[in-house]
Scaffold this active site. Structure first.
Site, short mmCIF file in Angstrom:
data_model
loop_
_atom_site.label_atom_id
_atom_site.label_comp_id
_atom_site.label_asym_id
_atom_site.label_seq_id
_atom_site.Cartn_x
_atom_site.Cartn_y
_atom_site.Cartn_z
N GLU A 134 0.88 -1.17 0.00
CA GLU A 134 0.00 0.00 0.00
C GLU A 134 0.91 1.21 0.00
O GLU A 134 1.42 1.61 1.05
CB GLU A 134 -0.91 -0.02 1.24
N CYS A 141 -1.97 9.50 2.41
CA CYS A 141 -1.55 8.92 1.12
C CYS A 141 -2.50 9.33 0.00
O CYS A 141 -2.10 9.38 -1.16
CB CYS A 141 -1.46 7.40 1.22
P1 NAD Z 1 8.24 5.10 4.82
O1 NAD Z 1 8.23 4.26 3.63
O2 NAD Z 1 9.27 6.16 4.90
O3 NAD Z 1 8.43 4.22 6.16
C1 NAD Z 1 7.52 3.24 6.58
C2 NAD Z 1 8.17 2.17 7.40
O4 NAD Z 1 9.17 1.57 6.61
C3 NAD Z 1 8.85 2.63 8.68
O5 NAD Z 1 8.17 2.05 9.77
C4 NAD Z 1 10.28 2.10 8.57
O6 NAD Z 1 10.68 1.47 9.75
C5 NAD Z 1 10.17 1.11 7.46
N1 NAD Z 1 11.42 0.97 6.70
C6 NAD Z 1 12.38 1.86 6.50
N2 NAD Z 1 13.39 1.32 5.76
C7 NAD Z 1 13.03 0.06 5.50
C8 NAD Z 1 13.63 -1.02 4.75
N3 NAD Z 1 14.80 -0.88 4.13
N4 NAD Z 1 12.95 -2.18 4.67
C9 NAD Z 1 11.78 -2.33 5.26
N5 NAD Z 1 11.16 -1.35 5.96
C10 NAD Z 1 11.79 -0.17 6.07
O7 NAD Z 1 6.78 5.67 4.86
P2 NAD Z 1 6.18 6.63 5.90
O8 NAD Z 1 6.99 7.88 5.96
O9 NAD Z 1 5.93 5.91 7.18
O10 NAD Z 1 4.76 6.96 5.25
C11 NAD Z 1 4.65 7.87 4.21
C12 NAD Z 1 4.42 7.16 2.91
O11 NAD Z 1 3.51 6.12 3.10
C13 NAD Z 1 3.85 8.03 1.85
O12 NAD Z 1 4.48 7.73 0.64
C14 NAD Z 1 2.39 7.62 1.80
O13 NAD Z 1 1.76 7.85 0.59
C15 NAD Z 1 2.49 6.18 2.11
N6 NAD Z 1 1.23 5.70 2.67
C16 NAD Z 1 0.48 4.88 1.93
C17 NAD Z 1 -0.75 4.45 2.43
C18 NAD Z 1 -1.64 3.54 1.65
O14 NAD Z 1 -2.54 3.01 2.25
N7 NAD Z 1 -1.43 3.36 0.37
C19 NAD Z 1 -1.16 4.86 3.69
C20 NAD Z 1 -0.34 5.70 4.41
C21 NAD Z 1 0.88 6.10 3.91
#
Ligand code: NAD
Length: 467
Positions: free
Chosen positions: A215, A249
């Protein structure tokens, strides 16, 4: 939180849950309903602590937003799954190849699902997918976001009190824990977060052939028609753009306005924000940016766009000083005609900044959208059915709302998910149940097969009549 013990713990938890899953067999409908009821009670009983904790993690965010979007939104998903799962679990009867054979499809659990959840709606984006995961009869290990540390710790405590670790468990930690988490041999992995991290997650999961639901985010466009009411469109766009300060998002990422309506749109957007937020800088109803890093990222988009000649329209109804506050609020800001190669037009904004672009013919806006990654959502404002059809049939996006933003994602009966770079797979309601189930084909052979069984030599003879 020490990383090494938590990494060792997540490996052990996976084994515990896998063994429990094998030892127990498929969870019955009643058992799943029991789990869902526990989750519902957990959220309802702790709603005030959840709201206060999320407010603390953000520095400022209104409790009502958390109660509505995180608590109630999750409870509604959990209740919908609880009330429908017996129906969803019903085997589907299929035609057997032979008259006395029986064929059916059963939706069975995948096993242990891993979940990496984000910070922007930290409870909703954990518990809404959990509704589908549990309804489908799975066990789950959750790694919530380190950007909302108090909320993640609260989720761990509440789940720990309501569930045995062999059922649902939570591990805590930052990117190193998350990176290790995505290498585990789960039966399925759900990741909600940015497209860039999603690529890492999918690559890590591929090593074990773990199926993923991603997502992700992206730049969700809005096209405002020549025939739309500019004032209505601006009011609805700014309502969603300012919700959680654009940290959604599905937030409208950029807007296409007919060239001759540009100034009217700017005025209407400014009025709309002023009506909702007479003050902003110290208004607890206006969510702060999650941390200094994201605040600086958003400000750098503005300076980059300004340097490249975009017109910056800050909406600040009470002329407040935003630097004087002790949280990271940023005023809603229109960025008019930023060049295509500016950072604000290259990266997902995830904040209260809104690029405004103009077009003469709607085809230009459609072409612009299609030159970019497929967005999570697409929004069209207008009353022209032919043009609406043109926009929808010439673009692809995860979902669509016409004449508003984001509302398509509120329905428990419609799948929620992206396409292409905005994600793969979907949840909400039955879509979640199906995503976290395996459709198992089960065939019970009958007796009356001898005469014309095509798999026995001489091959082909019984087939002749059909060729
Ligand atoms: P992010 O991708 O920066 O981080 C999310 C999580 O990823 C964190 O908890 C982190 O610990 C983990 N992470 C970091 N590096 C990693 C790696 N190498 N491998 C695995 N996990 C790792 O996202 P964010 O800042 O938490 O959220 C913002 C983004 O999320 C935006 O792009 C937004 O559009 C998206 N989002 C999507 C939805 C949806 O339902 N489609 C909902 C909310 C947010």
């Amino acid at each position: 939180m020490k990383t090494a013990p938590e990494i060792a713990r997540m490996h052990a938890l996976l084994q515990t849950q896998k063994q429990a899953s094998l030892a127990h067999g498929i969870l019955s409908a009643d058992e799943r309903i029991g789990w869902l009821n526990r989750l519902i009670a957990m959220l309802a009983d702790n709603k005030d602590e959840i709201a206060d904790t999320i407010t603390r993690d953000f520095g400022s965010r209104t409790r009502e937003l958390t109660l509505l979007a995180d608590v109630l939104g999750s409870i509604n998903e959990l209740k919908f799954a609880r009330d429908n799962l017996a129906k969803w679990m019903q085997p589907e009867a299929h035609a057997g190849m032979f008259p006395d054979a029986q064929a059916r499809v059963e939706y069975v659990p995948l096993g242990v699902v891993g979940m990496l959840s984000p910070w922007n709606f930290p409870v909703n984006l954990t518990f809404a997918p959990l509704a589908g995961i549990v309804a489908a009869g799975n066990r789950c290990i959750i790694k919530p976001s380190e950007l909302t540390p108090a909320t993640s710790a609260l989720i761990a405590r509440l789940i720990g009190a309501a569930f045995n670790e062999s059922e649902i468990a939570v591990v805590l930690g930052g990117p190193d824990v998350a990176a290790e988490f995505s290498t585990l041999a789960f039966d399925h992995l759900l990741y909600t977060g940015s497209t860039s991290v999603g690529r890492h997650v999918m690559r890590a999961a591929a090593a074990n052939l773990v199926p993923v639901t991603l997502e992700l985010g992206g730049k969700s466009p809005v096209i405002v028609s020549q025939c739309a009411s500019v004032e209505d469109a601006a009011a609805r766009i700014m309502t969603i753009k300012t919700l959680n300060a654009g940290q959604i998002c599905l937030a409208p990422d950029y807007v296409f306005i007919p060239e001759h309506s540009l100034e009217r749109f700017i005025t209407a957007a400014t009025t709309a924000v002023g009506n909702m937020f007479p003050t902003l800088a110290n208004n607890p109803g206006y969510t702060a940016i999650i941390n200094e890093r994201h605040h600086a990222r958003l400000q750098s988009y503005l300076s980059d766009a300004r340097e490249r000649g975009a017109r910056i329209v800050e909406i600040n109804p009470a002329n407040e000083d935003f630097t004087a506050q002790n949280v990271h609020r940023l005023p809603p800001t229109l960025v008019v005609q930023p060049p295509e190669d500016s950072r604000i037009m290259q990266e997902e904004i995830f904040g209260p900044l809104l690029p405004v672009l103009t077009y003469r013919h709607v085809g230009e806006a459609i072409d612009f959208v299609n030159k970019r990654d497929r967005p999570l959502a697409l929004y069209y404002f207008g009353q022209d059915p032919a043009e609406e059809h043109q926009v929808l049939s010439n673009t692809i996006s995860g979902g669509v709302t016409v004449n508003d933003c984001m509302t398509h994602a509120f329905s428990e009966t419609m799948p929620f998910g992206g396409v292409g770079a905005s994600g793969m797979g979907a949840y909400h309601g039955q879509a979640g149940f199906r995503t976290f189930s395996h459709a198992r084909a089960i065939y019970r052979q009958g007796k009356a097969i001898e005469a014309e069984y095509a798999l026995r030599p001489p091959y082909g003879e019984p087939m002749q009549q059909y060729l």
